[in-house]
Design an enzyme around this catalytic site. Sequence first.
Site, short mmCIF file in Angstrom:
data_model
loop_
_atom_site.label_atom_id
_atom_site.label_comp_id
_atom_site.label_asym_id
_atom_site.label_seq_id
_atom_site.Cartn_x
_atom_site.Cartn_y
_atom_site.Cartn_z
N GLY A 21 -14.88 -84.70 -6.13
CA GLY A 21 -13.53 -85.17 -6.39
C GLY A 21 -13.42 -85.52 -7.87
O GLY A 21 -14.37 -85.99 -8.48
N ASN B 137 -66.28 -74.59 20.60
CA ASN B 137 -65.88 -75.82 21.29
C ASN B 137 -65.01 -75.57 22.50
O ASN B 137 -64.74 -76.47 23.27
CB ASN B 137 -65.13 -76.73 20.31
CG ASN B 137 -63.93 -76.04 19.68
OD1 ASN B 137 -63.92 -74.83 19.51
ND2 ASN B 137 -62.93 -76.82 19.34
N ARG C 121 -22.39 -77.31 4.76
CA ARG C 121 -22.82 -76.44 3.67
C ARG C 121 -24.34 -76.23 3.64
O ARG C 121 -24.84 -75.35 2.96
CB ARG C 121 -22.33 -76.99 2.32
CG ARG C 121 -20.83 -76.82 2.14
CD ARG C 121 -20.27 -77.69 1.01
NE ARG C 121 -19.98 -79.05 1.46
CZ ARG C 121 -19.47 -80.01 0.68
NH1 ARG C 121 -19.22 -79.76 -0.59
NH2 ARG C 121 -19.22 -81.22 1.17
N ALA D 172 -74.98 -71.04 6.75
CA ALA D 172 -73.79 -70.23 6.48
C ALA D 172 -73.34 -69.51 7.75
O ALA D 172 -74.15 -69.10 8.57
CB ALA D 172 -74.10 -69.21 5.39
N ASN E 31 -25.24 -81.37 -0.92
CA ASN E 31 -24.36 -80.71 0.04
C ASN E 31 -24.94 -79.39 0.54
O ASN E 31 -24.68 -78.98 1.65
CB ASN E 31 -22.99 -80.46 -0.59
CG ASN E 31 -22.30 -81.77 -0.96
OD1 ASN E 31 -22.16 -82.66 -0.13
ND2 ASN E 31 -21.94 -81.90 -2.21
C1 UD1 Z 1 -17.10 -86.87 -1.23
C2 UD1 Z 1 -15.81 -87.36 -1.90
C3 UD1 Z 1 -15.73 -86.75 -3.29
C4 UD1 Z 1 -16.94 -87.13 -4.11
C5 UD1 Z 1 -18.24 -86.74 -3.38
C6 UD1 Z 1 -19.43 -87.36 -4.09
C7 UD1 Z 1 -14.20 -87.73 -0.11
C8 UD1 Z 1 -12.97 -87.23 0.54
N1 UD1 Z 1 -14.67 -86.99 -1.11
O1 UD1 Z 1 -16.98 -85.46 -1.11
O2 UD1 Z 1 -14.56 -87.22 -3.96
O3 UD1 Z 1 -16.93 -86.50 -5.37
O4 UD1 Z 1 -18.23 -87.25 -2.02
O5 UD1 Z 1 -20.66 -86.99 -3.55
O6 UD1 Z 1 -14.67 -88.79 0.25
N2 UD1 Z 1 -18.99 -88.48 6.16
C9 UD1 Z 1 -18.74 -89.26 7.26
N3 UD1 Z 1 -17.69 -88.92 8.06
C10 UD1 Z 1 -16.91 -87.84 7.82
C11 UD1 Z 1 -17.17 -87.06 6.68
C12 UD1 Z 1 -18.22 -87.41 5.86
O7 UD1 Z 1 -19.42 -90.24 7.51
O8 UD1 Z 1 -15.99 -87.58 8.59
C13 UD1 Z 1 -20.14 -88.83 5.31
C14 UD1 Z 1 -21.12 -87.68 5.12
O9 UD1 Z 1 -22.14 -87.73 6.10
C15 UD1 Z 1 -21.66 -87.92 3.74
C16 UD1 Z 1 -20.52 -88.63 3.02
O10 UD1 Z 1 -19.67 -89.12 4.03
O11 UD1 Z 1 -22.80 -88.76 3.75
C17 UD1 Z 1 -19.75 -87.71 2.10
O12 UD1 Z 1 -19.23 -86.64 2.84
P1 UD1 Z 1 -19.15 -85.17 2.26
O13 UD1 Z 1 -18.50 -84.31 3.30
O14 UD1 Z 1 -20.44 -84.73 1.74
O15 UD1 Z 1 -18.10 -85.40 1.08
P2 UD1 Z 1 -17.97 -84.53 -0.24
O16 UD1 Z 1 -17.24 -83.28 0.05
O17 UD1 Z 1 -19.27 -84.43 -0.91
CA CA Z 2 -21.34 -84.92 -0.34
#
Ligand code: UD1
Ligand code: CA
Length: 474
Positions: free
Chosen positions: A146, A392, A18, A386, A234
């Site tokens: 979530g 250089n 995003r 001035a 995000n």
């Molecule tokens: C996630 C939560 C959501 C919560 C929100 C809070 C899940 C399914 N959802 O959603 O309920 O409200 O965070 O901020 O967990 N990441 C990995 N591996 C992956 C996917 C993501 O390490 O395969 C890491 C990302 O780099 C990030 C974090 O996990 O640091 C959260 O991932 P992101 O895709 O931003 O989750 P959200 O959609 O924000």
């Molecule tokens: Ca997130």
Amino acid sequence: MTDSRLAIVVLAAGQGTRMKSSTPKLLHQLAGLPILSHVLATSRALDAAHVVTVVRHERDLVAALVAEDLPESLIVDQDEIPGTGRAVELAVAALPEDFEGDVLVVSGDVPLLNSATLASFVAAHREREVSATVLSSFPEDSTGYGRIVRSDAGGFDRIVEQKDASAEERQIAETNAGVYAFSVAELREQLARLTTDNVQGEKYLTDVIGLLRDAGSSVRAVPVADAWLVAGINDRAQLSETARQLNGFIVHGWQLAGVTVQDPATTWIDLKAQLAPDVTILPGTQIRGATVIETGAVIGPDTTLVDCEVGENAVVKRTDATLAVIGAGASVGPFSYLRPGTILGADGKIGAFVETKNATIGAGSKVPHLSYVGDATVGEQSNIGAGTIFANYDGVDKHRSEIGSHVRTGSHNVFVAPIRIGDGAYTGAGTIVRKDVPAGALSLSVAPQRNMEGWVETHRPGTDAAVAAAKSGD
Ligand code: UD1
Ligand code: CA
């Protein structure tokens, strides 16, 4: 003291789609540091027995940051199975088999959470002896988060992702902050049961909560004190909003420490900057990187300092400076451009429309107007006229100029480097200095002036100039 029963998992493998950026999301800057650095610093402060950071997208860049900021962290590579659940599954598999205790999961993209909040969250989890505790929040706008689904009795039931939620579930104001404490044995057991059966085709960590509930285990959601603590980044709108929030705290902190900040809304101070009491910051100013400002200095308006040092009582007005050292009592600006390697001595001056680079300008020396000073050393108490250019660059190489102390150079000079001008020397207006000038000499390079009397009368007869000249008494 190290908490032998605590393991932290930092989620940092996601793509950050995003953000729509070629830079990995977690490496975007917040108060002068990558987003992930904030989370790593907080994790470090908890002094857990184990820290595991999960990487995948741009893994080398992200892993390099982890190695630098939190070298004690294990780095685990996520495979092609997507989702926060898969990330935690692999992280937990990397923990020692005999580890008993709690796993604290934090998201790399939730940077404002502080270690005090996390420590009390872990303490709350342990007190209740539940299988899992989820940090929840009531943000102004719950879009994208979530939702925490509670049973009629108010108990915590499960988490539903926005994309999987019904219209009714989307109305729920309580959201999942993305921070969890699990007891490791039950976490291990439920992670093995996760599927990718959802709208996004990912293994959701959030589904572990529902699975735990189904298995009859107790889970709790604990609301965080302030929603801003768990703001997730995000997209770029959330990035700027979070940056503004954090900057507000930083500015407020410096105000309480004795710094006058006239307009917090237009003042940006990076986390690493150091300001002494009785510094004054005027509107439109950015204090970036590891800039250090000593007491009594007045910075701004409309000034950007990157990794600079500013001495006591210096005044820096409408200036852009990077890696510059500005001495005590010195004056810079307005409209000055100080590039890396500029060192201005105490009580020195770099004035309007002056650009400097790799230049040491001694105590009390002044470059007041319209000049370029590059690759130069100027001694003490000298004055550069001035409109002077330190030439250089010969088109291939850069050369240095050395100007002594108590030197007075005329306006509109060019110093063709390499050259030296000795102590106490003078140069005339318009001098092009190509050869060294000995101490105490006056250097002139211009041709003698010739006045051709009556030239206008003979060559431009009848013009306004000729009429004016004829009328003049001279
Ligand atoms: C996630 C939560 C959501 C919560 C929100 C809070 C899940 C399914 N959802 O959603 O309920 O409200 O965070 O901020 O967990 N990441 C990995 N591996 C992956 C996917 C993501 O390490 O395969 C890491 C990302 O780099 C990030 C974090 O996990 O640091 C959260 O991932 P992101 O895709 O931003 O989750 P959200 O959609 O924000
Ligand atoms: Ca997130």
